[in-house]
Design a protein around this motif. Structure first.
Motif, PDB file in Angstrom:
ATOM      1  N   TYR A   1       8.425   9.109   0.028  1.00 44.05           N
ATOM      2  CA  TYR A   1       6.994   9.367   0.403  1.00 44.05           C
ATOM      3  C   TYR A   1       7.212   9.044   1.939  1.00 44.05           C
ATOM      4  O   TYR A   1       6.600   9.973   2.624  1.00 44.05           O
ATOM      5  CB  TYR A   1       6.424   8.272  -0.244  1.00 44.05           C
ATOM      6  CG  TYR A   1       5.117   8.022   0.563  1.00 44.05           C
ATOM      7  CD1 TYR A   1       4.034   8.929  -0.080  1.00 44.05           C
ATOM      8  CD2 TYR A   1       4.883   7.004   1.349  1.00 44.05           C
ATOM      9  CE1 TYR A   1       2.668   8.997   0.473  1.00 44.05           C
ATOM     10  CE2 TYR A   1       3.373   7.045   1.663  1.00 44.05           C
ATOM     11  CZ  TYR A   1       2.521   8.000   1.365  1.00 44.05           C
ATOM     12  OH  TYR A   1       1.248   8.001   1.730  1.00 44.05           O
TER      13      TYR A   1
ATOM     14  N   ALA B   1       2.398   1.788  -3.421  1.00 38.60           N
ATOM     15  CA  ALA B   1       1.566   1.979  -4.317  1.00 38.60           C
ATOM     16  C   ALA B   1       1.202   3.695  -4.297  1.00 38.60           C
ATOM     17  O   ALA B   1       1.011   4.512  -5.018  1.00 38.60           O
ATOM     18  CB  ALA B   1       0.115   1.419  -4.336  1.00 38.60           C
ATOM     19  N   ARG B   2       1.144   4.287  -2.887  1.00 37.10           N
ATOM     20  CA  ARG B   2       0.670   5.480  -2.747  1.00 37.10           C
ATOM     21  C   ARG B   2       1.998   6.454  -3.013  1.00 37.10           C
ATOM     22  O   ARG B   2       1.898   7.644  -3.657  1.00 37.10           O
ATOM     23  CB  ARG B   2       0.824   5.901  -1.127  1.00 37.10           C
ATOM     24  CG  ARG B   2      -0.672   5.064  -0.711  1.00 37.10           C
ATOM     25  CD  ARG B   2      -0.837   5.400   0.929  1.00 37.10           C
ATOM     26  NE  ARG B   2      -2.062   4.985   1.290  1.00 37.10           N
ATOM     27  CZ  ARG B   2      -2.594   5.244   2.415  1.00 37.10           C
ATOM     28  NH1 ARG B   2      -2.086   5.864   3.221  1.00 37.10           N
ATOM     29  NH2 ARG B   2      -3.549   4.268   3.189  1.00 37.10           N
ATOM     30  N   ALA B   3       3.256   6.011  -2.905  1.00 34.66           N
ATOM     31  CA  ALA B   3       4.394   6.632  -3.260  1.00 34.66           C
ATOM     32  C   ALA B   3       4.481   6.777  -4.603  1.00 34.66           C
ATOM     33  O   ALA B   3       4.826   7.653  -5.376  1.00 34.66           O
ATOM     34  CB  ALA B   3       5.640   5.697  -2.861  1.00 34.66           C
TER      35      ALA B   3
ATOM     36  N   GLU C   1       5.922  11.902   4.780  1.00 34.34           N
ATOM     37  CA  GLU C   1       5.010  11.442   5.941  1.00 34.34           C
ATOM     38  C   GLU C   1       5.618  11.588   7.303  1.00 34.34           C
ATOM     39  O   GLU C   1       4.836  11.726   8.219  1.00 34.34           O
ATOM     40  CB  GLU C   1       4.614   9.887   5.507  1.00 34.34           C
ATOM     41  CG  GLU C   1       3.680   9.724   4.254  1.00 34.34           C
ATOM     42  CD  GLU C   1       2.385  10.822   4.661  1.00 34.34           C
ATOM     43  OE1 GLU C   1       1.659  10.308   5.428  1.00 34.34           O
ATOM     44  OE2 GLU C   1       1.968  11.605   3.486  1.00 34.34           O
TER      45      GLU C   1
ATOM     46  N   MET D   1       9.850   5.130  -2.453  1.00 32.45           N
ATOM     47  CA  MET D   1       9.068   5.000  -1.024  1.00 32.45           C
ATOM     48  C   MET D   1       9.979   5.783  -0.066  1.00 32.45           C
ATOM     49  O   MET D   1       9.282   6.288   0.973  1.00 32.45           O
ATOM     50  CB  MET D   1       9.020   3.545  -0.531  1.00 32.45           C
ATOM     51  CG  MET D   1       8.236   3.268   0.379  1.00 32.45           C
ATOM     52  SD  MET D   1       7.583   1.569   1.050  1.00 32.45           S
ATOM     53  CE  MET D   1       7.755   0.439  -0.263  1.00 32.45           C
TER      54      MET D   1
ATOM     55  N   GLU E   1       0.860  -1.184  -0.056  1.00 35.50           N
ATOM     56  CA  GLU E   1      -0.146  -0.020   0.090  1.00 35.50           C
ATOM     57  C   GLU E   1       1.002   1.465   0.042  1.00 35.50           C
ATOM     58  O   GLU E   1       0.561   2.247  -0.880  1.00 35.50           O
ATOM     59  CB  GLU E   1      -0.869   0.084   1.137  1.00 35.50           C
ATOM     60  CG  GLU E   1      -1.851   1.313   1.326  1.00 35.50           C
ATOM     61  CD  GLU E   1      -2.680   1.491   0.090  1.00 35.50           C
ATOM     62  OE1 GLU E   1      -2.905   2.717  -0.169  1.00 35.50           O
ATOM     63  OE2 GLU E   1      -3.070   0.542  -0.373  1.00 35.50           O
ATOM     64  N   LEU E   2       1.728   1.488   0.761  1.00 34.00           N
ATOM     65  CA  LEU E   2       2.744   2.403   1.023  1.00 34.00           C
ATOM     66  C   LEU E   2       3.481   2.567  -0.540  1.00 34.00           C
ATOM     67  O   LEU E   2       3.659   3.690  -0.775  1.00 34.00           O
ATOM     68  CB  LEU E   2       3.886   2.294   2.064  1.00 34.00           C
ATOM     69  CG  LEU E   2       3.190   2.093   3.521  1.00 34.00           C
ATOM     70  CD1 LEU E   2       4.181   1.856   4.595  1.00 34.00           C
ATOM     71  CD2 LEU E   2       2.529   3.807   3.555  1.00 34.00           C
TER      72      LEU E   2
ATOM     73  N   LEU F   1       1.837   6.711  -6.914  1.00 36.32           N
ATOM     74  CA  LEU F   1       0.990   7.559  -7.277  1.00 36.32           C
ATOM     75  C   LEU F   1       1.457   9.099  -7.319  1.00 36.32           C
ATOM     76  O   LEU F   1       0.866   9.914  -8.182  1.00 36.32           O
ATOM     77  CB  LEU F   1      -0.401   7.347  -6.703  1.00 36.32           C
ATOM     78  CG  LEU F   1      -1.154   6.309  -6.879  1.00 36.32           C
ATOM     79  CD1 LEU F   1      -2.372   6.193  -5.753  1.00 36.32           C
ATOM     80  CD2 LEU F   1      -1.806   6.310  -8.307  1.00 36.32           C
ATOM     81  N   GLN F   2       2.146   9.281  -6.186  1.00 36.33           N
ATOM     82  CA  GLN F   2       2.836  10.768  -6.350  1.00 36.33           C
ATOM     83  C   GLN F   2       4.369  10.745  -6.913  1.00 36.33           C
ATOM     84  O   GLN F   2       4.714  11.848  -6.854  1.00 36.33           O
ATOM     85  CB  GLN F   2       3.013  11.122  -4.686  1.00 36.33           C
ATOM     86  CG  GLN F   2       1.579  10.987  -4.156  1.00 36.33           C
ATOM     87  CD  GLN F   2       1.842  11.608  -2.764  1.00 36.33           C
ATOM     88  OE1 GLN F   2       2.602  12.324  -2.246  1.00 36.33           O
ATOM     89  NE2 GLN F   2       0.931  11.222  -1.845  1.00 36.33           N
TER      90      GLN F   2
END
Length: 78
Positions: free
Chosen positions: A32, A20-22, A36, A29, A17-18, A24-25
């Protein structure tokens, strides 16, 4: 000076999940997670925030009854 932090035993689902979020931006990782962590560290803890609210409340000496709060809330809904 920067410090290295290692986090062990991260579940694969959390890591995915982390990542994927990274992605997307458009960040690695590491980028990101660093941002965070900086965001998290900049905010007060819930305990600290509550203490700040309590201090302001004590210093203001203003008392608002539950009825007044509900009356104002209900007026805003009309």
């Amino acid at each position: 000076m920067t410090i290295q932090i290692t986090v062990r035993d991260v579940p694969a689902k959390v890591r995915d999940e982390l990542a994927a979020r990274a992605a997307l931006q458009g960040q690695s990782m590491q980028e990101y997670l660093r941002k965070e962590l900086e965001r998290l560290a900049a905010r007060p803890t819930v305990h600290t925030w509550l203490e700040q609210v309590r201090k302001r409340k004590r210093s203001s000496q203003i008392r608002v009854s539950a009825q007044e709060i509900l009356k104002t809330r209900d007026a805003d809904r009309r």
